[in-house]
Scaffold this active site. Structure first.
Site, short mmCIF file in Angstrom:
data_model
loop_
_atom_site.label_atom_id
_atom_site.label_comp_id
_atom_site.label_asym_id
_atom_site.label_seq_id
_atom_site.Cartn_x
_atom_site.Cartn_y
_atom_site.Cartn_z
N CYS A 1 5.75 -5.28 0.42
CA CYS A 1 5.22 -6.63 0.19
C CYS A 1 6.20 -7.52 -0.55
O CYS A 1 5.98 -8.72 -0.67
CB CYS A 1 3.92 -6.55 -0.60
SG CYS A 1 4.10 -5.78 -2.22
N CYS B 1 2.67 -14.72 2.65
CA CYS B 1 1.40 -14.50 1.98
C CYS B 1 1.58 -13.57 0.79
O CYS B 1 1.08 -13.84 -0.31
CB CYS B 1 0.40 -13.90 2.98
SG CYS B 1 -1.29 -13.72 2.32
N CYS B 2 2.33 -12.48 0.99
CA CYS B 2 2.60 -11.54 -0.10
C CYS B 2 3.38 -12.20 -1.23
O CYS B 2 3.15 -11.93 -2.41
CB CYS B 2 3.38 -10.33 0.42
SG CYS B 2 2.43 -9.19 1.45
N CYS C 1 -4.56 -5.06 -0.15
CA CYS C 1 -5.53 -6.10 0.21
C CYS C 1 -6.38 -5.63 1.40
O CYS C 1 -5.88 -4.94 2.31
CB CYS C 1 -4.80 -7.39 0.57
SG CYS C 1 -4.00 -8.19 -0.85
N CYS D 1 -5.27 -6.06 5.15
CA CYS D 1 -4.00 -5.43 5.52
C CYS D 1 -3.98 -3.92 5.26
O CYS D 1 -2.92 -3.30 5.20
CB CYS D 1 -2.84 -6.09 4.76
SG CYS D 1 -2.67 -7.85 5.11
#
Length: 242
Positions: A232, A121-122, A204, A207
């Site tokens: 990340c 995702c990162c 984010c 997180c």
């Protein structure tokens, strides 16, 4: 002109006790303001550096990676900062063709499932957009500090970024959190309201959480993971020596 990679150690010794103003002016002189950009996440460190850069050059390049999952207060701060300093951020976002199949296959909260999916995702939301902007510069400025976490305790002011083959400059690498706050308050720099609610490192929204007294600065980021893995991908070096 450029900074000689072989002289980085000498430069770090020479500039260790110099101000961020002096460090940035040196970088601008050697590389050129148009070929250097500040990566801003709107943290207190990045707000401090934004203030300094724009005082040196009101056309300084400052970019923001909009992952699409930031807190509303981060966007509000972005707007306030633009109005205060009369400038516009360079904004980079994830590509739809990367993001849509990821969410379709793993769902919107995939980062909670395992570390690999969180890193994926990162990669899509942060790392790939970063690569696009760094392809346009010869050096990038960051608000990394050694005190922030165990993964950053060896950060230097001047580094060679092997991932992107450019210089990486961390002007406040040796600053403490209190030093940053002193500058923020002295210069009346806008900051994220979440800092007043116990947050000390803001990324984010899904997180990030507030931290408890005595906890590490970045303990609120990906709090379900091992501290040694809490990056990340933006600041992980794949190759430390030539």
């Amino acid at each position: 002109m450029s900074i000689d990679k072989l002289d980085l150690e000498l430069l770090n010794n020479e500039y260790k006790n110099k101000s961020p103003f002096e460090i940035i002016k040196y970088v601008y002189d050697k590389i050129g303001a148009s070929r250097v950009a500040l990566a801003s996440s709107l943290s207190i460190e990045d707000q401090l550096l934004t203030d300094i850069l724009l005082k040196i050059d009101n056309k300084a390049r400052i970019f923001f990676i909009d992952t699409g999952r930031h807190f509303q207060s981060t966007y509000d701060l972005m707007d306030r900062t633009m109005r205060k300093y009369h400038f516009n951020y360079e904004v980079y976002t994830p590509e739809n063709y990367d993001l849509e199949p990821l969410i379709r296959e793993y769902g919107p909260n995939l980062f909670y499932k395992n570390v690999d999916l969180r890193k994926k995702c990162c990669e899509i939301r942060k790392v790939k957009p970063l690569k696009r902007v760094l392809a346009t510069v010869d050096g990038w400025i960051c608000g990394l500090r050694r005190q922030q976490s165990v993964t950053r305790e060896n950060v230097n002011i001047f580094e060679w970024d092997y991932n992107h083959s450019i210089y990486k400059i961390n002007p406040i690498a040796f600053w403490t959190e209190n030093m940053v706050w002193d500058y923020i308050k002295k210069e009346n720099i806008p900051y994220n309201s979440l800092y007043d609610k116990g947050f000390r490192s803001i990324g984010c929204q899904p997180c990030t959480r507030a931290v408890k007294p005595g906890e590490d600065v970045r303990s609120g980021r990906w709090w379900w993971e091992d501290p040694d893995k809490k990056e990340c991908g933006l600041h992980i070096q794949k190759h430390n020596a030539e």
